[in-house]
Design a protein around this motif. Structure first.
Motif, short mmCIF file in Angstrom:
data_model
loop_
_atom_site.label_atom_id
_atom_site.label_comp_id
_atom_site.label_asym_id
_atom_site.label_seq_id
_atom_site.Cartn_x
_atom_site.Cartn_y
_atom_site.Cartn_z
N VAL A 176 0.57 -0.80 -0.29
CA VAL A 176 0.33 -0.15 0.47
C VAL A 176 0.98 1.43 0.17
N GLN A 177 2.31 1.75 0.83
CA GLN A 177 2.99 2.53 0.66
C GLN A 177 3.38 2.18 -0.22
N ALA A 178 3.73 1.36 -0.78
CA ALA A 178 4.79 1.47 -2.62
C ALA A 178 4.03 2.10 -3.53
N THR A 179 2.64 1.69 -3.19
CA THR A 179 1.56 2.01 -4.23
C THR A 179 1.29 3.88 -4.28
N THR A 180 1.52 3.91 -2.97
CA THR A 180 0.98 5.21 -2.59
C THR A 180 1.57 5.91 -3.25
N LEU A 181 3.07 5.69 -2.83
CA LEU A 181 4.37 6.94 -3.41
C LEU A 181 3.53 6.32 -5.29
N VAL A 182 3.77 5.50 -5.62
CA VAL A 182 3.68 6.00 -7.53
C VAL A 182 2.62 6.44 -7.37
N ALA A 183 1.19 5.96 -7.22
CA ALA A 183 0.22 6.47 -7.42
C ALA A 183 0.46 8.38 -7.47
N GLY A 184 0.89 8.07 -6.48
CA GLY A 184 0.92 9.97 -6.20
C GLY A 184 1.87 11.07 -7.18
N ALA A 185 2.65 10.05 -7.61
CA ALA A 185 3.90 10.67 -8.15
C ALA A 185 3.49 10.68 -9.20
N LEU A 186 2.66 9.68 -10.07
CA LEU A 186 2.36 10.05 -11.32
C LEU A 186 0.87 10.67 -11.17
N LEU A 187 -0.28 10.94 -10.01
CA LEU A 187 -0.78 12.34 -10.31
C LEU A 187 -0.01 13.57 -10.30
N VAL A 188 0.58 14.22 -9.26
CA VAL A 188 1.50 14.77 -9.99
C VAL A 188 1.69 15.06 -10.91
#
Length: 113
Positions: A63-75
């Motif tokens: 969940v942590q890794a997915t959140t960081l990757v998804a967050g970066a892509l959303l930014v």
């Protein structure tokens, strides 16, 4: 998962944002900062409604890794669609989150004395 690790993840996300803001010479507008601050405070308030469940889910490394990757892509998507102020807003939100963590840690330390 400790608050220290939460802070580490927030810093890991904030450092590249700060670098991008500096390199791109993004204008730092109070409105963008306010959006980040208010967004973080609202998100944290909502997450507090079911704190135990949120913590249980968040402690999964996937969940942590997915959140960081998804967050970066959303930014990146946000910058493409809305402009560089997205960087400033997200950075403001991360700084706000770090401040919240510091307040919680200081409050806990004071209550144990």
């Amino acid at each position: 998962m400790s608050r220290r690790r939460d802070a580490g993840l927030a810093v890991a996300a904030a450092v590249p944002l700060a670098f991008a803001i500096a390199v791109l010479d993004s204008p730092v507008r109070p409105t963008a900062i306010a959006v980040g601050v208010v967004g973080t405070l609202l998100l944290e308030a909502v997450l507090q409604l079911d704190r135990d469940r949120v913590r249980t889910v968040w402690e999964r490394r996937r969940v942590q890794a997915t959140t960081l990757v998804a967050g970066a892509l959303l930014v990146l998507l946000g910058v493409f669609l809305l402009g560089q102020q997205v960087l400033v807003a997200v950075f403001g939100g991360l700084v706000t989150y770090l401040c919240l963590l510091a307040v919680v840690c200081l409050r806990e330390r004071a209550s144990t004395r």
